[in-house]
Design a protein around this motif. Structure first.
Motif, short mmCIF file in Angstrom:
data_model
loop_
_atom_site.label_atom_id
_atom_site.label_comp_id
_atom_site.label_asym_id
_atom_site.label_seq_id
_atom_site.Cartn_x
_atom_site.Cartn_y
_atom_site.Cartn_z
N MET A 158 -28.46 3.57 43.76
CA MET A 158 -27.47 4.11 43.48
C MET A 158 -26.82 4.25 44.67
O MET A 158 -27.22 4.69 45.89
CB MET A 158 -27.95 5.55 43.07
N ASP A 159 -25.37 3.95 44.66
CA ASP A 159 -24.37 4.17 45.71
C ASP A 159 -24.97 3.66 47.06
O ASP A 159 -24.94 4.41 48.09
CB ASP A 159 -24.10 5.59 45.93
N ASN A 160 -25.23 2.30 47.01
CA ASN A 160 -25.67 1.43 48.16
C ASN A 160 -26.83 2.08 48.79
O ASN A 160 -26.94 1.87 50.19
CB ASN A 160 -24.46 1.57 49.26
N ALA A 161 -27.67 2.59 48.20
CA ALA A 161 -28.97 2.98 48.45
C ALA A 161 -29.88 3.17 47.36
O ALA A 161 -29.74 2.56 46.24
CB ALA A 161 -28.96 4.28 49.29
N ALA A 189 -25.52 16.77 36.60
CA ALA A 189 -24.18 16.51 36.01
C ALA A 189 -24.42 16.27 34.48
O ALA A 189 -25.34 16.23 33.73
CB ALA A 189 -23.51 15.02 36.49
N ALA A 190 -23.30 16.20 33.83
CA ALA A 190 -23.02 16.01 32.27
C ALA A 190 -23.70 14.54 32.11
O ALA A 190 -23.73 13.96 32.89
CB ALA A 190 -21.82 16.12 32.02
N GLU A 191 -24.17 14.60 30.92
CA GLU A 191 -24.64 13.30 30.50
C GLU A 191 -23.82 12.09 30.74
O GLU A 191 -24.54 11.23 31.66
CB GLU A 191 -24.97 13.19 28.94
N ALA A 192 -22.71 11.83 30.60
CA ALA A 192 -21.77 10.77 30.75
C ALA A 192 -21.89 10.51 32.36
O ALA A 192 -21.34 9.57 32.86
CB ALA A 192 -20.68 10.91 30.23
N ASP A 193 -22.01 11.63 33.33
CA ASP A 193 -21.87 11.46 34.81
C ASP A 193 -23.07 11.17 35.50
O ASP A 193 -22.91 10.97 36.50
CB ASP A 193 -21.16 12.59 35.21
N LYS A 194 -24.01 11.29 34.64
CA LYS A 194 -25.16 10.85 35.29
C LYS A 194 -25.43 9.33 35.60
O LYS A 194 -25.35 8.72 34.68
CB LYS A 194 -26.69 11.46 34.55
N PHE A 254 -30.16 5.32 35.52
CA PHE A 254 -31.55 5.29 35.51
C PHE A 254 -32.26 6.77 35.08
O PHE A 254 -33.07 6.86 34.27
CB PHE A 254 -32.21 5.06 36.63
N LEU A 255 -31.30 7.79 35.32
CA LEU A 255 -31.89 9.08 35.02
C LEU A 255 -31.51 9.51 33.75
O LEU A 255 -32.26 10.19 33.19
CB LEU A 255 -30.72 10.16 36.14
N ARG A 256 -30.40 9.10 33.10
CA ARG A 256 -30.40 9.29 31.53
C ARG A 256 -31.54 8.82 30.95
O ARG A 256 -31.90 9.31 30.05
CB ARG A 256 -28.78 8.48 31.21
N GLU A 268 -36.42 9.69 27.79
CA GLU A 268 -37.83 9.21 27.59
C GLU A 268 -38.78 10.57 27.67
O GLU A 268 -39.47 10.88 26.86
CB GLU A 268 -38.22 8.17 28.68
N ASN A 269 -38.28 11.24 28.46
CA ASN A 269 -39.13 12.54 28.79
C ASN A 269 -38.83 13.61 27.38
O ASN A 269 -39.91 14.26 27.02
CB ASN A 269 -38.32 13.51 29.72
N ASP A 270 -37.62 13.62 26.91
CA ASP A 270 -37.22 14.33 25.55
C ASP A 270 -37.85 13.56 24.42
O ASP A 270 -37.63 14.18 23.16
CB ASP A 270 -35.84 14.51 25.52
N GLN A 271 -38.42 12.44 24.44
CA GLN A 271 -38.75 11.63 23.57
C GLN A 271 -37.59 11.31 22.42
O GLN A 271 -37.84 11.19 21.05
CB GLN A 271 -40.04 12.14 22.73
#
Length: 268
Positions: free
Chosen positions: A141-144, A215-220, A223-225, A230-233
């Motif tokens: 993410m963002d060069n790191a 952030a809001a879903e679309a702004d995450k 990988f985090l989305r 997956e966490n919420d199945q």
């Protein structure tokens, strides 16, 4: 017959001593952050002494505080915000005198999956604690690389340190997903812009953007989305977002791996 038992006791004692020595060594870089909210409540978190004048912490620790104290033991000094990066959740604070020993900083790029790391912070807002674990994933993410680890920490440790096996700062403890026991540190590379362009920032700090992880879903990031679905199945949503991820980043191995894994999961 007693020798093996004695050897085990010796090994345990040696390991405990090494752990205690490492705790003492790493704790020398740590400070507590006390942020006074407008309603009078005190929010506490953790910080790391970068150099004689600067401490790094999470912006969500500082919050909307008008007054921030950097403390160590029973001593504390006022802090001034010097750079604010709310998207990456990193706030640089300046203090008139060092409260801890400056830390050696390394890059997230020096890490690989399986490397040993130490997470240190004021978990629960109380005593400084340390946990040992491994790097379980490195998320581009963002060069790191956002560092995922099984070295656990709790609320109050935000802004704390993720150290590599050499005792160098490689990440700042930032957030975790309780249901999956997945813990994340933002990379030290993101601190550099704040250090390069440091100047006094009016407090309370202005939140120009929510942290990427909140952030809001679309702004995450993708990988985090994927992790959250997956966490919420939410298997259908997981398959959809991983497919979108592959289409946006067709050469990203992590995206391809996530899509393959999602395709093998049952629809909800």
């Amino acid at each position: 017959m007693r020798i093996p038992g004695l050897l085990l006791m010796l090994l345990f004692a040696t390991g405990a001593q090494a752990s205690a020595e490492r705790y003492i060594q790493l704790s020398m870089h740590m400070v507590k952050i006390l942020a006074a909210a407008p309603d009078g409540r005190i929010n506490s978190g953790t910080g790391v002494q970068l150099d004689a004048r600067h401490v790094i912490t999470n912006c969500h620790v500082v919050g909307r505080a008008q007054n921030v104290i950097v403390a160590r033991g029973s001593t504390g000094v006022p802090a001034q915000a010097r750079s604010v990066d709310t998207r990456h959740d990193l706030c640089l604070l300046s203090i008139a005198q060092p409260m801890a020993r400056p830390v050696e900083v390394s890059s997230s790029r020096t890490l690989k999956i399986g490397d040993e790391v130490h997470a240190m912070g004021f978990s629960g807002g109380k005593a400084l604690s340390m946990s040992v674990g491994k790097v379980t994933a490195l998320h581009e993410m963002d060069n790191a690389a956002v560092i995922e680890t099984d070295a656990q920490f709790q609320q109050g440790a935000s802004g704390g340190a993720l150290f590599d096996s050499e005792g160098r700062l490689v990440g700042v403890l930032t957030f975790f997903i309780p249901g999956m026991k997945r813990h994340f540190a933002v990379p030290t590379e993101w601190m550099q812009a704040g250090l390069d362009n440091a100047q006094d920032v009016e407090m309370p700090v202005a939140a120009t953007a929510p942290p990427f992880w909140a952030a809001a879903e679309a702004d995450k990031p993708f990988f985090l989305r994927a992790i959250q679905h997956e966490n919420d199945q939410e298997w259908d949503r997981l398959q959809a977002v991983t497919q979108e991820w592959v289409e946006a980043e067709p050469r990203n191995g992590a995206a391809i791996e996530a899509a393959v894994r999602a395709s093998r999961l049952p629809p909800r």
